[in-house]
Design an enzyme around this catalytic site. Structure first.
Site, PDB file in Angstrom:
ATOM      1  N   CYS A 121       0.843  -1.178   0.000  1.00  0.00           N
ATOM      2  CA  CYS A 121       0.000   0.000   0.000  1.00  0.00           C
ATOM      3  C   CYS A 121       0.885   1.237   0.000  1.00  0.00           C
ATOM      4  O   CYS A 121       1.294   1.740   1.034  1.00  0.00           O
ATOM      5  CB  CYS A 121      -0.898  -0.014   1.234  1.00  0.00           C
ATOM      6  SG  CYS A 121      -1.990   1.386   1.295  1.00  0.00           S
ATOM      7  N   THR A 386     -25.383   2.850  12.819  1.00  0.00           N
ATOM      8  CA  THR A 386     -26.448   2.607  11.853  1.00  0.00           C
ATOM      9  C   THR A 386     -27.269   3.867  11.665  1.00  0.00           C
ATOM     10  O   THR A 386     -27.342   4.709  12.561  1.00  0.00           O
ATOM     11  CB  THR A 386     -27.369   1.456  12.297  1.00  0.00           C
ATOM     12  OG1 THR A 386     -28.349   1.260  11.278  1.00  0.00           O
ATOM     13  CG2 THR A 386     -28.071   1.755  13.601  1.00  0.00           C
ATOM     14  N   TYR A 387     -27.781   4.014  10.485  1.00  0.00           N
ATOM     15  CA  TYR A 387     -28.677   5.134  10.240  1.00  0.00           C
ATOM     16  C   TYR A 387     -30.086   4.603   9.979  1.00  0.00           C
ATOM     17  O   TYR A 387     -30.952   5.323   9.534  1.00  0.00           O
ATOM     18  CB  TYR A 387     -28.188   5.948   9.042  1.00  0.00           C
ATOM     19  CG  TYR A 387     -26.752   6.383   9.185  1.00  0.00           C
ATOM     20  CD1 TYR A 387     -26.422   7.496   9.940  1.00  0.00           C
ATOM     21  CD2 TYR A 387     -25.724   5.646   8.597  1.00  0.00           C
ATOM     22  CE1 TYR A 387     -25.107   7.890  10.094  1.00  0.00           C
ATOM     23  CE2 TYR A 387     -24.409   6.033   8.749  1.00  0.00           C
ATOM     24  CZ  TYR A 387     -24.097   7.156   9.494  1.00  0.00           C
ATOM     25  OH  TYR A 387     -22.789   7.530   9.655  1.00  0.00           O
ATOM     26  N   ASN A 388     -30.227   3.291  10.237  1.00  0.00           N
ATOM     27  CA  ASN A 388     -31.509   2.636   9.990  1.00  0.00           C
ATOM     28  C   ASN A 388     -32.004   2.814   8.567  1.00  0.00           C
ATOM     29  O   ASN A 388     -33.183   2.968   8.322  1.00  0.00           O
ATOM     30  CB  ASN A 388     -32.571   3.133  10.971  1.00  0.00           C
ATOM     31  CG  ASN A 388     -32.223   2.698  12.374  1.00  0.00           C
ATOM     32  OD1 ASN A 388     -31.769   1.565  12.581  1.00  0.00           O
ATOM     33  ND2 ASN A 388     -32.403   3.590  13.326  1.00  0.00           N
ATOM     34  N   THR A 389     -31.062   2.854   7.660  1.00  0.00           N
ATOM     35  CA  THR A 389     -31.474   2.939   6.259  1.00  0.00           C
ATOM     36  C   THR A 389     -30.778   1.854   5.474  1.00  0.00           C
ATOM     37  O   THR A 389     -29.718   1.364   5.856  1.00  0.00           O
ATOM     38  CB  THR A 389     -31.089   4.285   5.632  1.00  0.00           C
ATOM     39  OG1 THR A 389     -29.680   4.435   5.751  1.00  0.00           O
ATOM     40  CG2 THR A 389     -31.791   5.435   6.297  1.00  0.00           C
ATOM     41  N   THR A 398     -30.572  -2.898  10.658  1.00  0.00           N
ATOM     42  CA  THR A 398     -29.504  -3.528   9.888  1.00  0.00           C
ATOM     43  C   THR A 398     -28.567  -4.374  10.750  1.00  0.00           C
ATOM     44  O   THR A 398     -27.535  -4.828  10.280  1.00  0.00           O
ATOM     45  CB  THR A 398     -28.664  -2.458   9.165  1.00  0.00           C
ATOM     46  OG1 THR A 398     -28.156  -1.548  10.137  1.00  0.00           O
ATOM     47  CG2 THR A 398     -29.474  -1.706   8.159  1.00  0.00           C
ATOM     48  N   GLU A 463     -22.872   4.011   2.291  1.00  0.00           N
ATOM     49  CA  GLU A 463     -23.142   2.691   2.878  1.00  0.00           C
ATOM     50  C   GLU A 463     -22.026   1.706   2.554  1.00  0.00           C
ATOM     51  O   GLU A 463     -21.670   0.852   3.373  1.00  0.00           O
ATOM     52  CB  GLU A 463     -24.496   2.176   2.397  1.00  0.00           C
ATOM     53  CG  GLU A 463     -25.639   2.896   3.059  1.00  0.00           C
ATOM     54  CD  GLU A 463     -26.976   2.627   2.395  1.00  0.00           C
ATOM     55  OE1 GLU A 463     -27.957   2.455   3.117  1.00  0.00           O
ATOM     56  OE2 GLU A 463     -27.035   2.583   1.147  1.00  0.00           O
TER      57      GLU A 463
END
Lengths: 492, 790
Positions: A121, A386-389, A398, A463
């Site tokens: 890297c 989490t953004y619950n999406t 999720t 995401e």
């Protein structure tokens, strides 16, 4: 910098995917023009990373607070999609590199270089070469491992194992390092080094997994600076990430596909959640599921038609820029599937017998105070973030998906959770995602944009970055668990 | 084991006997539990589940509950519990989230009774109701607690902790409906079994996971908790708010805690990692464990007292695959090995000293005045009320009060402040210090300094002459000698000139010496005394007496060595030996010296009379003095230093040590020096003479002492906004989330040197401000102030 340099020799510096390499080999005279890349990531369109003002402010503040170089680097920029996480990441990284610790500052950066070099890297290597010199490191060391003190060189073995096959680390390795002698390591020093190694191995995964671009304007080009090498195959970059909607451009027809893909995934999650209650899987079945998953991970990569390299073939093809290889020994040593070795049966690592929360934390915090809390917070943060999406859907739990990702990574390193039904992994993670996960965690240097694009097409880039964060932390934890378990065994 | 002693306890008819013993298990244990009859113990682990009978001499395997061809994960136990009402009933928690109950009364080989697969994650703990036969409680990693009625197939009720994983659940022994649960995030919750909707009470007990808890068997509402933060805390739950009553700090994260039967304040703990021992603590004495069991070679995972009313038998299972019975009387007691002594200074210099009674008694019987000897000047032993502490160990406390004339310590402060220790030639230092001592009425000390000067400086070398020498020219010694010889003759004729030159010399030495005139007087005094015929007049003691006699007796003996010995020492007064001394004052002095010296070499004549004028007074001595090498006296000087140190005047010892530097250092062993230094520094700090103490630290050559200056060099800053200390990092306030010190030039945070204008209080990076003010005279912040950088 040889950005835009179009001579064949310059092109050879780039890591190429096999297809391109074959083409190149056929026609040596081919001229490949290197497109100018913009933005922090080669995978994510620049405008996706640009944020609302408040977030930028917050990020800048964090950078002021924790950055060692004083600049907003591309990693930070990409991570700033998840500011909450960014804070704990930067805080722990800053602590490892700058705050009280048993190792001298130049050592820390050199260890980071060694770790990043295992995955070739160059982005991280360049970054830390600068920092290494800035903190008063001896420039000669940058000529390669032959020039560093024996003590650092001794770290090589553990670096190699940790990066590719952490399950092979035994207490003998630890004993060899700490046994009294001229070049011995004290336990706190060793723990510090191990934390750094694991951190930078994992970070290399993130860099490749998110296609982090080289820094645009390296301030000082002193003699020791490496040639900044972009690691992505030109065919990926030529794909265009400058074109709007890069992710969709490849396949308009894919929209329908991916939409239904998403629906199907949601459906499966829902079903799994409901099923839980009345599902009666026998114990034998559960344990075979883990074995199955382990075995299957074997074929995940080789099944992929585009990017499969039978092991031997790849090795002779492997391009290791000489710049990078001087920091490592035994460059051929790479990941080997945990499940593959039929001859010597290594016992599965039972997660419940050596957990991070109970054992790992206590040990690491004892020998290198406070880092435990920072890492703990980071692991917790990434696991619970989490953004619950999910893509276009809102109000989705999720948890299941996150757990599947986390445990799948651990599964590839041979860590098994008794209380996890590995059947879920199969249901939730589609094949292309598995390919991506395996590549990013096991040999990140082979990641391509195509892999990145091919899974979860409906999902937002943020995401996918979240996925990368999960993979990175899961990998780091796995490495730490193996290393710390070896140290514990050494102690008892 | 090796100890064959038996302990027999009568407990309401049943008799417990046994000894310390252990037996090997096939696999690491995760938990153990004892049967009600105290005769059997069950051991459970990932691959072991057995019942052992506890016999007098050994453990005997009674039953293996792990049956079946291919053991399933249901048998991989994280916890096991034996019902305290029903001898046939057991429950285990499996790592895969299953709760299993076992009925030993079943006729078949497989004793498995019921299977509850309701938890989604590993079950960490199971617990039977202490009095109810059919109620079982479980706590799991998934954050839920479930209550089962063994007569039904499903759970009766589910309790959601609303937070992270449950680590432990325990029914209260006294309150029928209450149970406590502990969580990974540090919380402890109290529940009523009838109300699954929400907990009765919740509080944060630890920083980090709470691994275990235990209700006190007798005291209602006492709950002990142990956590990853290495603490054991005892809470009183009867009050409105849970009150922390005791806190024990252990050395590793606490995995299990169990109250000791029949001992109200005792509890046993074992740790999760690193530490393999089992400790029994008296919570009132949280620093030293009351007892310690050291049998295990790997971490102890389960502990249980054998009988609920017997405090002497403890059983334990460990990761090292062994099961142990410990006898309390065989335990090692760290208290025995500790040396309980305490020493503390009071606000006004009083000294309190507490020690074990036996030690003190022995000491005072031996020699009541030892205390006096140790602190001869400052303290006297006043009262000795050998009052034992209310604790377990009896100890004696002695208080030494400052003498009424405590203000007599004034001399110490004055001396410390006025002594000159470095930065000038030796002779000057000695003279100066002698003068200081004399002014404070410490004649003995003053004489010592004077003599040191006599020993280590040849007499002709007075302040001015010394200055010229400090350059260390090779030939200057010869020159000096010549001078002293020649000038003896010349001087009378040059009388008036000498006066003149001398005043010149004074003026010059003024630059380096504050009161040179005073020094000169001292010199004269000094030499007069030496010149007197009665040495006994100024002798301080035997040591100095011998000293004097010796050099008078033996003048020519060492004569030839003189140039080599004297010159180098004088040529490089002190400063070269000193590590890390800032160059400041010396440089100044060097600069002052060098022109002067070159001048003096240019016209020897003008310098020479100056020397002679002093030598004249004691010419005869001068010749003798310079013949003796200072090495000759080193033994005496060493004895002298020891004498002062023994007397308690460590100030003198250290001062001389510093002033003489290399000349005596090699004669005194490192440790003694270090000891003197630390004592002196300690005293100085007690008198708040920070500057002096720092100087001493700086001038010391001992490694350990000079390190003192490098420790805790942190500078603490407060946030300019909220005025609160910025603890974690110096440039960001945790509270108001602002970066403090921004650079007015580059608008970045200053993490290193920050310079600011005292007029407008703007500032920034040192370099930036310097650069800015080169080009502009106004403040970079634009406030219009005309800043200056100097």
């Amino acid at each position: 910098m040889n950005r835009g340099g179009s001579s064949p020799s310059a092109a050879a510096n780039y890591l190429l995917c096999t297809n391109c390499r074959k083409v190149l080999r056929k026609d040596k005279r081919i001229r490949v023009s290197q497109p100018l890349t913009r933005g922090p990531s080669a995978f994510i369109p620049e405008k996706e990373v640009v944020q609302a003002n408040t977030v930028v402010e917050r990020t800048n503040f964090l950078v002021e607070e924790y950055s060692t170089s004083g600049r907003l680097d591309n990693i930070t920029q990409v991570m700033s999609l998840h500011t909450q996480y960014l804070e704990s990441f930067l805080r722990s990284q800053f602590y490892m590199l700058r705050m009280d610790g048993p190792l001298p500052l130049p050592y820390r950066h050199y260890i980071a270089i060694m770790a990043a070099a295992r995955h070739q890297c160059s982005y991280l290597i360049n970054m830390h070469v600068d920092e290494f010199l800035k903190t008063g490191g001896i420039a000669e060391w940058l000529n390669g491992l032959e020039y560093v003190p024996q003590r650092l060189k001794n770290l090589n073995e553990i670096n190699k194992l940790l990066a590719h096959r952490p399950w092979l680390i035994t207490k003998e390795h630890i004993q060899k390092l700490v046994k009294t002698g001229e070049n011995n390591w004290s336990l706190p020093e060793l723990v510090h080094a191990v934390v750094l190694l694991a951190h930078y191995h994992a970070l290399a995964s993130f860099v490749f997994g998110s296609g982090i671009n080289p820094e645009r304007d390296p301030e000082i080009s002193n003699g020791f600076r490496l040639i900044s090498v972009n690691n992505f195959c030109v065919c990926d970059l030529a794909n265009d990430n400058n074109i709007e909607n890069a992710s969709l451009s490849g396949s308009n027809f894919g929209i329908v596909d991916s939409l239904s893909e998403l629906e199907a995934l949601m459906e499966r999650m829902k079903r799994l959640q409901e099923e839980r209650e009345d599902e009666e899987a026998t114990q034998e079945e559960m344990s075979t599921r883990f074995e199955k998953e382990k075995k299957e991970s074997l074929f995940v990569v080789s099944g992929d038609t585009f990017h499969s390299f039978p092991h031997s073939e790849f090795e002779d093809d492997m391009i290791i820029t000489s710049d990078v290889s001087r920091y490592i020994e035994d460059p051929g040593f790479g990941y080997e599937d945990f499940a593959r070795r039929g001859e010597e049966h290594l016992p599965t690592f039972r997660a419940q017998d050596y957990t991070w929360e109970n054992h790992g934390f206590s040990l690491v915090n004892r020998l290198y105070s406070d880092i435990g809390h920072l890492l703990d917070e980071k692991f917790r943060m990434v696991y619970n973030l989490t953004y619950n999406t999910m893509a276009t859907h809102e109000d989705v739990d999720t948890t299941m998906l996150r757990r599947a990702l986390f445990n799948y990574v651990h599964c590839m390193f041979g860590i098994r959770y008794d209380d996890y039904d590995y059947g879920e992994v199969n249901q939730l993670l589609e094949r292309s995602l598995k390919v991506y996960i395996k590549t990013v965690t096991c040999y990140p240097e082979r990641t391509t944009k195509r892999m990145y694009d091919s899974y979860w097409r409906q999902f937002k880039h943020s995401e996918k970055v979240h996925v990368n964060l999960l993979l990175m932390e899961a990998r780091m934890q796995a490495e730490l668990l193996y290393a710390l378990r070896a140290i514990t065994r050494h102690l008892t | 084991m090796e100890k064959m002693s038996r302990v027999t306890t009568a407990l309401g008819g049943s008799v417990l006997t046994g000894r310390t013993m252990h037996c090997h298990l096939d696999a690491p244990a995760n938990a153990i539990s004892v049967c009600r009859d105290a005769a059997q113990v069950v051991v459970a682990g990932r691959s072991i589940f057995k019942i052992y009978a506890i016999e007098e001499e050994q453990f005997v395997e009674k039953l293996n509950l792990r049956v079946g061809r291919k053991p399933s994960l249901n048998l991989s136990c994280a916890d096991v519990v034996w019902h305290q009402m029903d001898e046939n009933l057991l429950a285990t928690a499996a790592t895969n989230g299953v709760v299993v109950t076992w009925n030993l009364g079943r006729p078949s080989r497989n004793k498995q009774d019921q299977l509850f697969t309701e938890h989604k994650r590993t079950v960490n703990k199971v617990c039977f109701h202490p009095t109810e036969a059919h109620v079982l409680l479980s706590g799991s990693q998934d954050g839920f607690m479930k209550c089962f009625d063994l007569r039904r197939k499903d759970s009766v009720s589910t309790f959601s902790g609303q937070s992270e994983s449950v680590r432990d659940v325990q029914f209260s022994i006294r309150d029928y409906f209450t149970f406590a649960s502990t969580f990974e995030n540090g919380n402890v919750q109290l529940w009523d079994i009838r109300r699954p909707d929400r907990c009765e009470r919740m509080f944060t007990a630890h920083n980090g996971p709470v691994f275990c808890c235990d209700w006190h068997p007798e005291d209602r509402g006492w709950l002990a908790t142990g956590g990853r933060d290495k603490m054991v805390k005892v809470w009183d739950m009867t009050t409105h708010r849970a009150k922390e009553m005791h806190c024990v700090q252990t050395i590793a994260s606490v995995a299990r805690v169990k109250w000791r039967p029949e001992c109200r304040h005792h509890l046993a703990t074992c740790s999760m990692m690193v530490d393999h021992n089992i400790y029994v603590w008296d919570v009132r004495r949280p620093f030293v464990p009351a007892a310690m069991f050291e049998e295990h070679r790997d971490v102890t995972t389960g502990i249980a007292w054998r009988h609920p009313h017997d405090p002497s038998f403890l059983l334990s299972g460990s990761k090292d695959s062994s099961l142990c019975q410990h006898l309390f009387r065989d335990a090692s007691q760290p208290v025995e090995r500790a040396n309980p002594e305490g020493l503390c200074y009071g606000l006004f210099g009083d000294l309190a000293f507490a020690a074990k009674e036996s030690l003190v008694a022995a000491e005072s019987g031996r020699k009541p005045y030892t205390g006096d000897r140790r602190h001869p000047i400052f303290f006297k032993r006043k009262l000795d009320p050998a009052e034992p502490f209310a604790g377990l160990a009896s100890s004696a406390l002695s208080v030494f009060e400052t003498e009424p004339g405590g203000s007599a310590m004034r001399w110490f402060v004055d001396t410390a402040e006025r002594y000159a220790l470095a930065g000038r030639p030796l002779a000057e230092l000695c003279d100066h210090n002698a003068k200081v001592a004399r002014e404070l009425g410490r004649n003995q000390v003053a004489q010592t300094w004077t003599m040191l000067r006599t020993i280590y400086c040849s007499p002709g070398l007075l302040p001015t002459a010394n200055l010229s020498h400090s350059v260390g020219k090779g030939g200057s010694c010869g020159l000096q000698l010549m001078n002293s010889f020649n000038l003896k003759d010349m001087a009378p004729g040059l009388g008036s000139e000498t006066r003149l030159d001398r005043s010149k010399g004074d003026a010059r030495s003024d630059t380096v010496l504050l009161d040179s005139s005073a020094t000169l007087i001292t010199n004269e005094d000094n030499e007069e005394t030496e010149g007197s015929d009665v040495p006994a007049d100024y002798l301080l003691g035997d040591v100095e007496g011998e000293d004097d006699e010796l050099y008078l007796l033996d003048p020519e003996h060492t004569h030839p060595e003189e140039p080599e010995c004297v010159l180098p020492q004088e040529a490089f007064p002190l400063r070269h030996e000193i590590v890390d001394t800032p160059p400041g004052p010396e440089h100044l002095q060097d600069k002052a010296d060098s022109p002067h010296v070159s001048g003096s070499e240019a016209d020897v004549a003008s310098l020479a009379p100056m020397d002679s004028s002093f030598s004249l007074l004691s010419v005869s001595h001068a010749l003798y003095d310079s013949r003796l090498p200072p090495d000759f006296f080193s033994v005496l000087v060493r004895d002298m230093l020891h004498f002062y140190a023994e007397q308690g005047d460590v100030q003198m010892a250290v001062s001389v040590l510093i002033v003489l530097g290399e000349r005596v250092r090699k004669d005194i062993d490192e440790q003694t020096q270090e000891h003197w230094y630390t004592s002196y520094i300690d005293l100085l700090q007690r008198f708040r003479l920070w500057n002096v103490s720092n100087e001493v630290v700086k001038l010391s050559t001992s490694r350990a002492v000079s390190c003192l200056n490098q420790a805790s060099t942190t500078l603490h800053v407060n946030c300019s906004h909220c005025k609160r200390p910025m603890s974690s990092r110096g440039w960001v306030c945790d509270r108001c989330h602002r970066c403090a010190s921004m650079c007015a030039v580059c608008h970045h945070v200053v993490k290193g040197l920050f310079v600011w204008c005292q007029g407008c209080s703007h500032g920034g990076h040192l370099q930036h401000i310097m650069k800015w003010l080169e080009g502009s005279s106004h403040c970079p912040a634009g406030c219009g102030h005309l800043c200056e950088y100097s």
